[in-house]
Scaffold this active site. Structure first.
Site, mmCIF file in Angstrom:
data_model
loop_
_atom_site.group_PDB
_atom_site.id
_atom_site.type_symbol
_atom_site.label_atom_id
_atom_site.label_comp_id
_atom_site.label_asym_id
_atom_site.label_seq_id
_atom_site.Cartn_x
_atom_site.Cartn_y
_atom_site.Cartn_z
ATOM 1 N N LYS A 6 -43.205 -8.900 4.081
ATOM 2 C CA LYS A 6 -41.985 -8.174 4.438
ATOM 3 C C LYS A 6 -41.986 -7.724 5.899
ATOM 4 O O LYS A 6 -40.926 -7.666 6.530
ATOM 5 C CB LYS A 6 -41.783 -6.979 3.506
ATOM 6 C CG LYS A 6 -41.885 -7.323 2.016
ATOM 7 C CD LYS A 6 -41.111 -8.582 1.648
ATOM 8 C CE LYS A 6 -41.544 -9.115 0.295
ATOM 9 N NZ LYS A 6 -40.994 -10.460 0.010
ATOM 10 N N ASP B 198 -35.088 -11.796 0.452
ATOM 11 C CA ASP B 198 -35.400 -11.197 -0.847
ATOM 12 C C ASP B 198 -36.191 -9.900 -0.655
ATOM 13 O O ASP B 198 -36.793 -9.668 0.390
ATOM 14 C CB ASP B 198 -36.217 -12.192 -1.684
ATOM 15 C CG ASP B 198 -36.387 -11.731 -3.124
ATOM 16 O OD1 ASP B 198 -35.587 -10.883 -3.577
ATOM 17 O OD2 ASP B 198 -37.314 -12.220 -3.802
ATOM 18 N N ASN B 199 -36.180 -9.070 -1.709
ATOM 19 C CA ASN B 199 -36.981 -7.831 -1.749
ATOM 20 C C ASN B 199 -36.669 -6.874 -0.607
ATOM 21 O O ASN B 199 -37.564 -6.209 -0.082
ATOM 22 C CB ASN B 199 -38.484 -8.159 -1.740
ATOM 23 C CG ASN B 199 -38.926 -9.026 -2.900
ATOM 24 O OD1 ASN B 199 -39.508 -10.088 -2.685
ATOM 25 N ND2 ASN B 199 -38.648 -8.606 -4.111
#
Length: 270
Positions: free
Chosen positions: A199, A224-225
């Site tokens: 991330k 994503d996330n």
């Protein structure tokens, strides 16, 4: 007789204790962490994974591959996706994009109909298969995976799905590979970039893609996330930059009820 009764009592206690532990492991704790992303990640991605790795002497990716080889049909990518989703919902959680967010990913791929796709973070190949199965003829996915053990499993999952002709899997760090994309793969720019790796690399890799000219007007970034574990610096960048039109798709952390989502950002050019 007294010793016999003591042993019987001890055995009963051990059985009862094991039963309680099993209920806690299988149902109570998973249900308790369903609505809290941080606790869900701690339980599933740290405690349970390490315990099962030790007990089975296999890795989670190896167990996912076994589920694919047992339940999925060779050459049928949808059966591969279904097998992994079933495994992750009913046997052992894993940090794939998952079925719920996977449907959003599918809709974006169908909308963009990309010819060139870059995926950052292959893991076991679940999202790679989801993307590749929807691509038009002549299109391909270049997917980068830093972990060689994950890459080895992903190659087998992709091959099992019958999509190896549409996928080029590269091992290594994204920061090392991105500057060489044009030279190594002959790619001028990507139509779709799916970010699902570390991330903290979302923002620097996005900026590196921009610097290398791999993002063109109309390129779609799908991250994503962005809520769990979260990418606040990336969200601040794409949401406040005049060069992106960004939209949040609210969903849930894979196979849980904790909030998570995908951020779709269309590059508008300079």
């Amino acid at each position: 007789m007294v010793i016999y009764l003591m042993l019987l009592s001890l055995l009963s206690g051990l059985i009862m204790g094991a039963a309680v532990l099993f209920v806690l492991y299988r149902w109570v704790i998973p249900m308790a962490v369903q609505y809290h992303g941080g606790l869900a990640l701690l339980w599933h991605d740290v405690i349970v994974e390490r315990a099962l790795d030790t007990l089975t002497r296999t890795s989670r990716p190896q167990r996912i591959l076994k589920a694919v080889q047992t339940k999925a049909t060779v050459g049928d990518p949808q059966s591969v996706i279904t097998a992994i989703d079933h495994f992750c919902r009913h046997r052992e959680w894993a940090m794939n994009v998952g079925d719920e967010k996977g449907s959003i990913l599918d809709s974006v791929v169908n909308e963009v109909s990309p010819v060139t796709v870059l995926e950052l973070g292959t893991y076991c190949g679940y999202s790679t298969v989801r993307i590749a199965r929807l691509l038009p003829p002549g299109a391909c996915v270049i997917t980068l995976e830093f972990n060689p053990d994950y890459a080895a499993i992903a190659r087998q999952v992709i091959k099992w799905s019958g999509l190896e002709d549409k996928v080029q899997l590269v091992e290594g760090a994204s920061g090392d590979w991105i500057p060489w994309m044009k030279e190594h793969f002959g790619v001028q720019a990507f139509d779709l970039v799916f970010l699902d790796h570390w991330k903290e690399r979302y923002l620097p890799d996005t900026k590196l893609l921009e610097e290398c000219g791999l993002i063109q007007k109309g390129t779609v970034l799908l991250a994503d996330n962005v809520i769990c574990p979260g990418t606040p610096d990336y969200l601040e960048y794409v949401r406040n930059s005049p060069h992106y039109n960004s939209q949040y798709y609210r969903s849930h952390l894979e196979y849980t009820k904790a909030e998570d989502g995908l951020e779709k950002s269309v590059f508008l050019g300079y």
